[in-house]
Design an enzyme around this catalytic site. Structure first.
Site, PDB file in Angstrom:
ATOM      1  N   SER A  31     -14.255   9.484  -9.596  1.00  0.00           N
ATOM      2  CA  SER A  31     -15.292   9.543  -8.561  1.00  0.00           C
ATOM      3  C   SER A  31     -16.669   9.231  -9.114  1.00  0.00           C
ATOM      4  CB  SER A  31     -15.376  10.950  -7.963  1.00  0.00           C
ATOM      5  OG  SER A  31     -14.171  11.306  -7.386  1.00  0.00           O
ATOM      6  N   HIS A  62     -14.585   5.553  -3.668  1.00  0.00           N
ATOM      7  CA  HIS A  62     -13.548   4.906  -4.478  1.00  0.00           C
ATOM      8  C   HIS A  62     -13.338   3.496  -3.942  1.00  0.00           C
ATOM      9  CE1 HIS A  62     -11.861   8.665  -6.371  1.00  0.00           C
ATOM     10  NE2 HIS A  62     -12.700   9.135  -5.467  1.00  0.00           N
ATOM     11  N   HIS A  84      -4.844   9.608  -5.115  1.00  0.00           N
ATOM     12  CA  HIS A  84      -4.719  11.052  -5.312  1.00  0.00           C
ATOM     13  C   HIS A  84      -3.527  11.592  -4.523  1.00  0.00           C
ATOM     14  CE1 HIS A  84      -9.031  10.158  -5.914  1.00  0.00           C
ATOM     15  NE2 HIS A  84      -8.973  11.087  -6.841  1.00  0.00           N
ATOM     16  N   TYR A  86      -3.581  14.323  -2.983  1.00  0.00           N
ATOM     17  CA  TYR A  86      -4.083  14.939  -1.732  1.00  0.00           C
ATOM     18  C   TYR A  86      -4.248  13.927  -0.604  1.00  0.00           C
ATOM     19  CZ  TYR A  86      -8.779  13.393  -3.205  1.00  0.00           C
ATOM     20  OH  TYR A  86      -9.848  12.642  -3.601  1.00  0.00           O
ATOM     21  N   GLU A  87      -4.234  12.641  -0.948  1.00  0.00           N
ATOM     22  CA  GLU A  87      -4.295  11.630   0.115  1.00  0.00           C
ATOM     23  C   GLU A  87      -2.935  11.479   0.801  1.00  0.00           C
ATOM     24  OE1 GLU A  87      -6.915   8.029  -1.037  1.00  0.00           O
ATOM     25  OE2 GLU A  87      -6.292   8.896  -2.949  1.00  0.00           O
ATOM     26  N   ALA A 114     -14.009  13.499 -12.268  1.00  0.00           N
ATOM     27  CA  ALA A 114     -15.016  14.513 -11.981  1.00  0.00           C
ATOM     28  C   ALA A 114     -14.280  15.841 -11.933  1.00  0.00           C
ATOM     29  CB  ALA A 114     -15.672  14.226 -10.642  1.00  0.00           C
ATOM     30  N   MET A 212      -8.618  17.266  -9.363  1.00  0.00           N
ATOM     31  CA  MET A 212      -7.509  16.925  -8.454  1.00  0.00           C
ATOM     32  C   MET A 212      -6.853  15.597  -8.814  1.00  0.00           C
ATOM     33  SD  MET A 212      -9.471  17.800  -4.895  1.00  0.00           S
ATOM     34  CE  MET A 212     -10.657  19.152  -4.785  1.00  0.00           C
ATOM     35  N   SER A 213      -6.929  15.232 -10.077  1.00  0.00           N
ATOM     36  CA  SER A 213      -6.379  13.917 -10.456  1.00  0.00           C
ATOM     37  C   SER A 213      -5.835  13.975 -11.879  1.00  0.00           C
ATOM     38  CB  SER A 213      -7.481  12.855 -10.359  1.00  0.00           C
ATOM     39  OG  SER A 213      -8.472  13.090 -11.337  1.00  0.00           O
ATOM     40  N   ASN A 236     -19.943  20.272 -11.378  1.00  0.00           N
ATOM     41  CA  ASN A 236     -20.343  21.536 -10.739  1.00  0.00           C
ATOM     42  C   ASN A 236     -19.707  22.689 -11.499  1.00  0.00           C
ATOM     43  OD1 ASN A 236     -17.852  20.215  -9.244  1.00  0.00           O
ATOM     44  ND2 ASN A 236     -17.585  22.435  -9.107  1.00  0.00           N
ATOM     45  N   HIS A 248     -18.603  17.713  -1.598  1.00  0.00           N
ATOM     46  CA  HIS A 248     -18.312  16.417  -2.210  1.00  0.00           C
ATOM     47  C   HIS A 248     -19.621  15.699  -2.554  1.00  0.00           C
ATOM     48  CE1 HIS A 248     -16.159  12.780  -3.161  1.00  0.00           C
ATOM     49  NE2 HIS A 248     -16.748  12.095  -2.193  1.00  0.00           N
TER      50      HIS A 248
HETATM   51  N1  HPA Z   1     -12.572  21.518  -8.258  1.00  0.00           N
HETATM   52  C1  HPA Z   1     -11.671  20.526  -8.115  1.00  0.00           C
HETATM   53  N2  HPA Z   1     -11.976  19.246  -8.223  1.00  0.00           N
HETATM   54  C2  HPA Z   1     -13.252  18.921  -8.499  1.00  0.00           C
HETATM   55  C3  HPA Z   1     -14.248  19.899  -8.639  1.00  0.00           C
HETATM   56  C4  HPA Z   1     -13.879  21.273  -8.525  1.00  0.00           C
HETATM   57  O1  HPA Z   1     -14.698  22.216  -8.648  1.00  0.00           O
HETATM   58  N3  HPA Z   1     -15.399  19.232  -8.914  1.00  0.00           N
HETATM   59  C5  HPA Z   1     -15.110  17.916  -8.912  1.00  0.00           C
HETATM   60  N4  HPA Z   1     -13.805  17.712  -8.658  1.00  0.00           N
END
Ligand code: HPA
Length: 273
Positions: A31, A62, A84, A86-87, A114, A212-213, A236, A248
């Protein structure tokens, strides 16, 4: 399985014909990190939707294209945008591009993402070399019959992330007066960010960052015998560390800030690989 091998070959022939060389180094850009592709010389761009059997990326931020060319005199190919779980894609589809990269000659891969910082010391903008991962996705791309031409039935994951490449990355960073974090990445299914309780669980289980990847792609890369370097951009603090919610947009903003440093380091690493 025969079918998947056939699909890999068809996709690889298509890509090979378009780029006209065999790249050795592959990159998966997470990302907001797609800017790296702008630095490639003699660039060839192949949209995912034009490649036979490739899934199509749907997430904002993306782009969804393969970008190939030269960086620091080395032939590279980058996935700008990834797939991903989740998609809604199957783990096999998410990692299919890695099979294709292997087929066209890639034997070293840099996988970036990320991630949320779980370790209390991690700050937004930190870059973490992935020392190891925890597959908490409930999925594995190798489930199903194994094609032994693609790899062994029970792949060793005891050194999934190359110690040699981690060392090399630390050396490059040192030259730039920068210090990478080094830690464990936990791959979660998403698309929800974690609850504070899940972040506490992740920490107890030994994770330093959550995302998540990456996990499916790295599993396939190892199955295929590739050397892997993983880099997480800490966008974060994971849920519950601060008393604030997570979006996001915030994640994308943080990658924006860390981009120059990230680019510089990855270029340095490619040069030394
Ligand atoms: N959790 C999951 N996926 C992420 C996060 C997070 O805090 N930050 C960026 N991708």
């Amino acid at each position: 399985m025969q079918n998947m091998r056939q699909q890999i070959k068809e996709a690889a022939s298509f890509v090979e014909e378009k780029i006209g060389f065999r790249p050795q180094i592959g990159l998966i850009l997470g990302s907001g990190l797609g800017v790296l592709a702008d630095l490639i010389e003699e660039v060839k761009v192949i949209p995912y939707e034009s490649i036979p059997h490739f899934p199509i990326s749907t997430v904002e931020g993306h782009a969804g294209e393969l970008v190939a060319g030269q960086i620091k005199g080395k032939h590279v190919i980058m996935m700008k945008g990834r797939f991903h779980l989740y998609e809604g894609y199957e783990a096999q589809s998410v990692s299919f591009p890695v099979r294709v990269l292997r087929e066209i000659g890639v034997n070293q891969i840099i996988v970036t993402n990320a991630a949320g910082g779980v370790h209390f010391d991690y700050e937004v903008g930190d870059l973490m070399l992935i020392a190891d991962h925890i597959n908490n996705m409930g999925k594995n791309p190798l489930v199903g019959p194994n094609d032994k031409d693609l790899g062994v039935r029970f792949p060793d994951m005891s050194a999934a992330y190359s110690k040699r490449l981690i060392r090399l990355a630390h050396e490059v960073a040192k030259r730039e007066s920068f210090e990478f974090r080094e830690g464990v990445y936990m791959g979660n299914l998403g698309p929800t960010y974690e609850t504070p309780a899940e972040v506490r669980m992740a920490r107890l289980m030994g994770a330093d960052a959550v995302g998540m990847s990456t996990v499916p792609e790295v599993i396939v890369a190892r199955h295929a015998g590739m050397e892997v370097l993983g880099i997480s951009c800490i966008t974060n603090k994971a849920a519950g560390i601060l008393e604030q919610s997570l979006s996001h947009e915030e994640v994308m903003e943080a990658t924006e800030q860390v981009k120059p440093k990230f680019l510089n380091l990855v270029l340095g690493i490619i040069e030394e690989m």
